[in-house]
Motif scaffolding. Structure first.
Motif, short mmCIF file in Angstrom:
data_model
loop_
_atom_site.label_atom_id
_atom_site.label_comp_id
_atom_site.label_asym_id
_atom_site.label_seq_id
_atom_site.Cartn_x
_atom_site.Cartn_y
_atom_site.Cartn_z
N GLU A 126 10.66 13.29 -51.78
CA GLU A 126 10.66 14.58 -52.42
C GLU A 126 9.38 14.84 -53.01
N ASP A 127 8.74 13.65 -53.67
CA ASP A 127 7.49 13.85 -54.44
C ASP A 127 6.31 13.81 -53.43
N GLY A 128 6.47 13.62 -52.10
CA GLY A 128 5.31 13.49 -51.31
C GLY A 128 4.97 12.30 -50.69
N ALA A 129 5.55 11.20 -51.17
CA ALA A 129 5.25 9.88 -50.77
C ALA A 129 5.76 9.69 -49.31
N LEU A 130 4.81 9.29 -48.56
CA LEU A 130 5.06 8.95 -47.18
C LEU A 130 6.01 7.77 -46.97
N MET A 131 7.00 8.13 -45.97
CA MET A 131 7.97 6.74 -45.53
C MET A 131 7.39 6.43 -44.12
N GLY A 132 8.16 5.70 -43.54
CA GLY A 132 8.14 5.05 -42.31
C GLY A 132 6.89 4.22 -41.94
N PRO A 133 6.19 4.39 -40.91
CA PRO A 133 4.88 3.50 -40.73
C PRO A 133 3.80 3.89 -41.63
N TRP A 134 3.78 5.33 -41.97
CA TRP A 134 2.64 5.82 -42.74
C TRP A 134 2.63 5.16 -44.16
N ASN A 135 3.47 4.63 -44.97
CA ASN A 135 3.60 3.85 -46.27
C ASN A 135 2.60 2.65 -45.88
N PRO A 136 3.00 1.75 -45.02
CA PRO A 136 2.15 0.55 -44.79
C PRO A 136 0.84 0.82 -44.61
N TRP A 137 0.61 1.94 -43.83
CA TRP A 137 -0.78 2.22 -43.48
C TRP A 137 -1.73 2.43 -44.61
N LEU A 138 -1.09 3.23 -45.51
CA LEU A 138 -1.63 3.70 -46.63
C LEU A 138 -1.97 2.52 -47.55
N HIS A 139 -1.29 1.57 -47.61
CA HIS A 139 -1.45 0.28 -48.51
C HIS A 139 -2.81 -0.38 -47.81
N GLU A 140 -3.16 -0.17 -46.75
CA GLU A 140 -4.48 -1.01 -46.11
C GLU A 140 -5.32 0.39 -45.52
N GLY A 198 11.40 0.58 -29.24
CA GLY A 198 12.07 0.73 -30.47
C GLY A 198 13.20 -0.20 -30.30
N ALA A 199 14.09 -0.15 -29.19
CA ALA A 199 15.35 -0.87 -29.10
C ALA A 199 14.94 -2.39 -28.88
N ARG A 200 13.65 -2.58 -27.93
CA ARG A 200 13.31 -4.15 -27.61
C ARG A 200 13.14 -4.73 -29.12
N PHE A 201 12.24 -4.02 -29.99
CA PHE A 201 11.94 -4.66 -31.10
C PHE A 201 13.06 -4.34 -32.27
N ASP A 202 14.13 -3.74 -32.24
CA ASP A 202 15.08 -3.27 -32.86
C ASP A 202 14.43 -2.86 -34.22
N ALA A 203 13.58 -1.73 -34.00
CA ALA A 203 13.11 -1.26 -35.32
C ALA A 203 13.81 0.16 -35.85
N ALA A 204 14.55 -0.12 -36.72
CA ALA A 204 15.57 0.77 -37.21
C ALA A 204 14.86 2.24 -37.40
N TYR A 205 13.75 2.08 -38.13
CA TYR A 205 13.02 3.54 -38.52
C TYR A 205 12.40 4.15 -37.16
N GLU A 206 11.86 3.47 -36.32
CA GLU A 206 11.50 4.06 -35.07
C GLU A 206 12.52 4.41 -34.15
N LEU A 207 13.51 3.98 -34.02
CA LEU A 207 14.58 4.34 -33.40
C LEU A 207 15.21 5.81 -34.17
N THR A 238 4.89 -3.16 -37.60
CA THR A 238 4.71 -2.65 -38.96
C THR A 238 6.11 -2.55 -39.54
N LEU A 239 6.94 -1.59 -38.85
CA LEU A 239 8.06 -1.43 -39.59
C LEU A 239 9.11 -2.73 -39.83
N VAL A 243 15.68 3.04 -42.97
CA VAL A 243 15.85 4.37 -42.63
C VAL A 243 16.14 5.08 -43.70
N PRO A 244 15.47 6.46 -43.80
CA PRO A 244 15.82 7.22 -44.97
C PRO A 244 17.46 7.52 -45.03
N GLU A 245 17.91 7.73 -46.19
CA GLU A 245 19.48 8.27 -46.39
C GLU A 245 19.50 9.64 -45.76
#
Length: 188
Positions: free
Chosen positions: A38-52, A85-94, A176-177, A184-186
């Motif tokens: 809600e405050d605009g903080a990015l979720m998913g892969p975008w958050n780790p990308w912002l850290h670097e 996504g299924a092969r990596f079992d990446a929850a957010y990507e799926l 990354t995920l 996964v967001p609620e």
């Protein structure tokens, strides 16, 4: 989650331009699912990308290039992304790409089969080729020659290249995920 979400008010001068660019791109290309708090903080892969931000900017630029230069139909792209996504079992990507595929009318039975890491029986020829190529690449090793030649015959060189790059990009996104345990967001 191993990296805290970064509130827009806490962005560094190095992070701010990347945040602004990603937020703009997300709004126009990735809006079928929850991608920010809600405050605009990015979720998913975008958050780790912002850290670097130096690395994140390079990955984001690749993502934009893959989107802007797409020649494959989106249903074919979504099959490939969901296979990865299924092969990596990446929850957010799926989560994200199920939402995109649903918005584009992909049947629930097909989605359920894809996320179970199985090949649906109702794929078109193009979707089937995309599935086979993506599945084979995710196993590791050399892409078998018959699959490569079939992709060339089906999509041409540019489309085949795109499909291979797409598998590579979403393998990196999945890594990354999973590496940063991105949830996964609620659902509201």
């Amino acid at each position: 989650m191993r990296l805290p979400l970064i509130s827009p008010s806490d962005l560094t001068p190095e992070q701010q331009p990347l945040y602004d660019d990603m937020r703009k791109g997300i709004a126009s290309n990735f809006n079928a699912f929850v991608s920010q708090r809600e405050d605009g903080a990015l979720m998913g892969p975008w958050n780790p990308w912002l850290h670097e931000p130096a690395i994140g900017k390079a990955i984001w630029n690749l993502t934009l290039a893959m989107t802007a230069n797409a020649v494959l139909p989106d249903n074919v792209r979504q099959i490939a992304i969901l296979v990865v996504g299924a092969r990596f079992d990446a929850a957010y990507e799926l989560y994200a790409h199920i939402a995109v595929a649903e918005a584009e009318g992909m049947p629930l039975e097909r989605l359920a089969t894809l996320v179970a890491d199985l090949k649906p029986t109702d794929l078109s020829k193009e979707e089937s080729v995309a599935y086979d190529l993506s599945y084979a690449l995710c196993r590791g090793g050399l892409l078998p020659e018959p699959i490569y030649r079939l992709a060339l015959a089906t999509f041409g060189q540019k489309g085949t290249n795109e499909l291979i790059y797409l598998v590579g990009l979403y393998s990196m996104v999945s890594t990354t995920l999973n590496g940063f345990d991105v949830p996964v967001p609620e659902h509201a």
